[in-house]
Design an enzyme around this catalytic site. Structure first.
Site, PDB file in Angstrom:
ATOM      1  N   LYS A   1      28.657  46.278  33.207  1.00 32.91           N
ATOM      2  CA  LYS A   1      28.347  46.385  34.632  1.00 32.91           C
ATOM      3  C   LYS A   1      29.678  46.497  35.375  1.00 32.91           C
ATOM      4  O   LYS A   1      30.353  45.503  35.617  1.00 32.91           O
ATOM      5  CB  LYS A   1      27.546  45.163  35.099  1.00 32.91           C
ATOM      6  CG  LYS A   1      26.900  45.349  36.487  1.00 32.91           C
ATOM      7  CD  LYS A   1      27.894  45.095  37.598  1.00 32.91           C
ATOM      8  CE  LYS A   1      27.303  45.373  38.974  1.00 32.91           C
ATOM      9  NZ  LYS A   1      28.360  45.385  40.017  1.00 32.91           N
TER      10      LYS A   1
ATOM     11  N   GLU B   1      38.431  35.848  33.213  1.00 37.04           N
ATOM     12  CA  GLU B   1      39.798  36.089  33.688  1.00 37.04           C
ATOM     13  C   GLU B   1      39.698  36.235  35.194  1.00 37.04           C
ATOM     14  O   GLU B   1      39.181  37.235  35.698  1.00 37.04           O
ATOM     15  CB  GLU B   1      40.381  37.339  33.021  1.00 37.04           C
ATOM     16  CG  GLU B   1      41.885  37.438  33.162  1.00 37.04           C
ATOM     17  CD  GLU B   1      42.299  38.228  34.382  1.00 37.04           C
ATOM     18  OE1 GLU B   1      42.574  37.578  35.426  1.00 37.04           O
ATOM     19  OE2 GLU B   1      42.359  39.452  34.305  1.00 37.04           O
TER      20      GLU B   1
ATOM     21  N   CYS C   1      45.722  40.969  39.225  1.00 36.27           N
ATOM     22  CA  CYS C   1      45.407  39.553  39.103  1.00 36.27           C
ATOM     23  C   CYS C   1      46.650  38.698  38.903  1.00 36.27           C
ATOM     24  O   CYS C   1      46.718  37.571  39.381  1.00 36.27           O
ATOM     25  CB  CYS C   1      44.408  39.323  37.969  1.00 36.27           C
ATOM     26  SG  CYS C   1      44.892  40.083  36.413  1.00 36.27           S
TER      27      CYS C   1
ATOM     28  N   GLU D   1      44.387  33.568  47.141  1.00 27.44           N
ATOM     29  CA  GLU D   1      44.642  34.911  46.614  1.00 27.44           C
ATOM     30  C   GLU D   1      44.272  35.965  47.656  1.00 27.44           C
ATOM     31  O   GLU D   1      43.140  36.018  48.125  1.00 27.44           O
ATOM     32  CB  GLU D   1      43.851  35.147  45.330  1.00 27.44           C
ATOM     33  CG  GLU D   1      44.179  36.474  44.676  1.00 27.44           C
ATOM     34  CD  GLU D   1      43.433  36.680  43.374  1.00 27.44           C
ATOM     35  OE1 GLU D   1      44.048  37.132  42.390  1.00 27.44           O
ATOM     36  OE2 GLU D   1      42.214  36.394  43.338  1.00 27.44           O
TER      37      GLU D   1
END
Length: 507
Positions: free
Chosen positions: A192, A267, A301, A400
Site C-alpha cells: 500500500k 521505521e 527520515c 519533526e
C-alpha cells in the site's frame, strides 16, 4: 463503470488539468479497476498539474489482494530458496533495465531530483541481488540439548502474507527495503503506497510479473489510509506489517497489529543531531550539514535537522553554511543541475511554512531563507531555512518538520553535546564531525541513535542495518539479519528412545 476523480487529500475533489494515465490496482498479476470504480488525481509537484489517475481502492480490494497473496504463498513459500533467488535475480535485472522509466515516474509523483532518483532506482537492483543471494544462506541449527534420547534442530519458515506500507518521499527505495528480504524469505506481499506516490509501485509490480515473479506474490492496492491502509493492517490474512512513515501513523499501526498479535517493523520519524566539534574539517562539515538537511529538500527520515555546533566555532560554521547554500540552484527537478526541488505535497508545504512561523514566534533567529518561492513552477518551493539561537526545548527543535529547516544549537563540550543530542524523543540517526578518535569513541558510545555517521552523513547500503531507537521505530531494515523479520523459527525434537519415559513428568 464510470470513474470519479477526487483529490488525494480527499478534501475538495479538485483537479488541475487532464490526467494522461489511469492506474488500476495490481492484483494477481494484472491491473484491475478498483471495486469502487473511483479514481483520484495525482499531481506533479513541480508543475502542480495532474498527470495520472490512481485507483481509489476499498476494503473489497484489500480482501482480493490478500486472498491472491495467500494463494500465491502456498507455492512461492515451497520453492527451494535457491530457486527463489534465481527469480529475484531476474527481477533485479529487470528493475535496472527499466530504471530510467521508473525514476521518471517517481520524479513526477514526488518531485525528487532526477540526479538522485535516477541513481537510487538503479541501486535497487543491488538490493534484490543481495537478498537473492541471501535466500539460500539462512541456516538452521542442530541444538546440543541437555536431554538424553532426543535430537533437536531448528527450521526457519516464511511468516506468510506481508503488508508493506510506504510514504511518499522515496516509495520505490523504502518498499524495496522490505520487499526484497520478504520475497527472499518466501513471503508474499500486499503493498500500500502513499496516495501521493502510487504510480511507480504499479509499474514495479508489472515489471515483477514480466520478470517471472508469479501472480499474487506481489499485489498493490492504492488509496487513502482509512479506506485501504487500516483494513490491510487489520486483515486476518496478514501475518506481518512493514511500515515506514510518521510517528502517529506508526503508533496506530502498532496498536492495530497488537490486536491481531502480528509482528511489525516500523521505521518512523527522526530529529537527528548533526554535531560539529571545534577540531572538525569545516569545509567537509558544511557539506555534511547540507547533505543532512537540504538534500531531498529535507524530506528524509534521517535528516540532520538539529545542527549542534561547539561555541568557539558557531559563528564561523553558520557563516560558511550560509555562503555555501546561498548558491544552491532551486528549480525543476528534471534538470540535472538543480540542487533543491519542490516540496512533494501541498499539505507538507503548508506544514513546513507553519513551522517556520512557529520558530519565529518561539524566539529563534531567522539567519537565512524562510520564504516560499512562489515564482518557481507550481510555487511549492521553500528556500533552505536556517534558524540560530535555538533552544533544544523549542518545538522547532523537538518536532519533526520534514522539510528544509535547520535548527542551530550551541554546545560547550562532549558531555553537553551528548546531553543535547539525546534530549529528544527520537533516535534514528546522528552525525559527528571531529578529527579526534578519542572524541569519536566517547560520543558515539553515548549517543542513542540507530545509525551514527562520523565525518559523513546520509549514507545507506543493503549491507548495513538501518532503524531507530526510542520513538524512531522498531526493528532494522537492510543487512543480513533483516530477512529474519519475515521468518518464524520452528524447533523439531526427534526421539531416539526405544521406550517413552514417564508421560506424567516433563522431560
Amino acid at each position: 463503470m464510470s470513474a470519479t476523480v477526487n483529490s488525494p487529500t480527499g478534501v475538495d475533489g479538485a483537479t488541475h488539468g487532464a490526467a494522461s494515465r489511469q492506474y488500476g490496482a495490481y492484483i494477481d498479476g494484472r491491473e484491475e479497476a478498483p471495486a469502487s470504480g473511483e479514481y483520484f488525481a495525482t499531481q506533479d509537484p513541480f508543475t502542480g498539474k495532474d498527470w495520472a489517475q490512481i485507483a481509489r481502492c476499498t476494503s473489497a480490494d484489500v480482501d482480493a489482494a490478500v486472498a491472491s497473496s495467500k494463494e500465491a504463498f502456498a507455492s512461492w513459500s515451497r520453492l527451494r530458496p535457491s530457486q527463489r533467488g534465481k527469480v529475484l535475480r531476474k527481477f533485479a535485472d529487470a528493475i535496472v533495465a527499466n530504471a530510467d522509466r521508473l525514476a521518471e515516474i517517481e520524479r513526477r509523483d514526488n518531485g525528487k531530483l532526477a540526479a538522485e532518483v535516477n541513481a537510487q532506482v538503479r541501486y535497487l537492483g543491488d538490493y534484490f541481488h543481495y537478498y537473492a543471494g541471501l535466500a539460500d544462506k539462512v541456516q538452521s541449527a542442530v541444538i546440543p540439548t541437555d536431554k538424553d534420547g532426543v535430537f533437536a534442530y531448528t527450521v526457519f519458515e516464511p511468516k506468510g502474507v506481508v503488508a508493506i506500507i510506504t510514504p511518499w518521499n522515496s516509495p520505490l527505495t523504502l518498499t524495496s527495503w522490505k520487499l526484497a528480504p520478504a520475497l527472499a524469505a518466501g513471503c508474499t506481499a500486499v503493498i500500500k503506497p502513499s496516495e501521493f506516490t502510487s504510480a511507480s509501485m504499479i509499474e514495479l509490480a508489472a515489471i515483477a510479473t514480466d520478470a517471472g515473479i508469479p501472480p499474487g506474490v506481489i499485489n498493490v492496492i492504492t488509496g487513502l489510509g482509512q479506506e485501504v491502509g487500516e483494513p490491510l493492517v487489520a486483515h486476518p490474512g496478514v501475518a506481518h506489517i512493514g511500515f515506514t512513515g510518521g510517528e502517529v501513523a506508526g503508533q496506530k499501526i502498532y496498536e492495530a497489529a497488537a490486536r491481531g498479535l502480528k509482528t511489525v517493523t516500523l521505521e518512523l520519524g527522526g530529529k537527528s543531531p548533526n554535531i560539529v566539534f571545534d577540531d572538525a574539517d569545516l569545509d567537509q562539515a558544511v557539506k555534511g550539514i547540507v547533505s543532512g538537511i537540504f538534500a531531498a529538500t529535507g524530506q528524509t527520515c534521517q535528516a540532520g535537522s538539529r545542527l549542534l555546533v561547539q561555541d568557539s566555532i558557531h559563528d564561523e560554521v553558520v557563516r560558511r553554511l550560509i555562503d555555501f547554500i546561498s548558491d544552491a540552484k532551486i528549480g525543476d527537478p528534471a534538470d540535472l543541475t538543480t540542487q533543491i526541488g519542490p516540496v512533494a505535497t501541498k499539505p507538507q508545504f503548508d506544514k513546513i511554512m507553519s513551522y517556520i512561523e512557529l520558530a519565529k514566534q518561539e524566539g529563534a533567529t531567522l539567519a537565512y531563507g524562510g520564504k516560499a518561492r512562489s515564482e518557481i513552477g507550481s510555487g511549492q518551493f521553500i528556500e533552505p531555512t536556517i534558524f540560530t539561537g535555538v533552544e533544544n526545548s523549542m518545538r522547532v527543535a523537538q518536532e519533526e518538520i520534514f522539510g528544509p529547516v535547520l535548527s542551530v544549537i550551541r554546545f560547550t563540550d562532549e558531555e553537553d553535546a551528548v546531553r543535547i543530542g539525546n534530549d529528544i524523543a527520537y533516535g534514528l540517526a546522528a552525525g559527528v564531525w571531529t578529527q579526534s578518535l578519542k572524541r569519536t569513541m566517547y560520543v558515539t558510545d553515548r549517543l542513542k541513535a540507530g545509525t551514527i555517521y562520523v565525518n559523513n552523513y546520509r549514507a545507506t547500503s543493503f549491507t548495513s542495518p538501518f532503524g531507530g531507537f526510542k520513538r524512531s521505530g522498531i526493528g532494522r531494515e537492510s543487512g543480513p539479519d533483516a530477512i529474519k523479520d519475515y521468518l518464524d523459527v520452528k524447533t523439531v525434537w526427534l526421539s531416539s528412545d526405544l521406550d517413552v519415559p514417564n508421560p506424567f513428568i516433563r522431560r
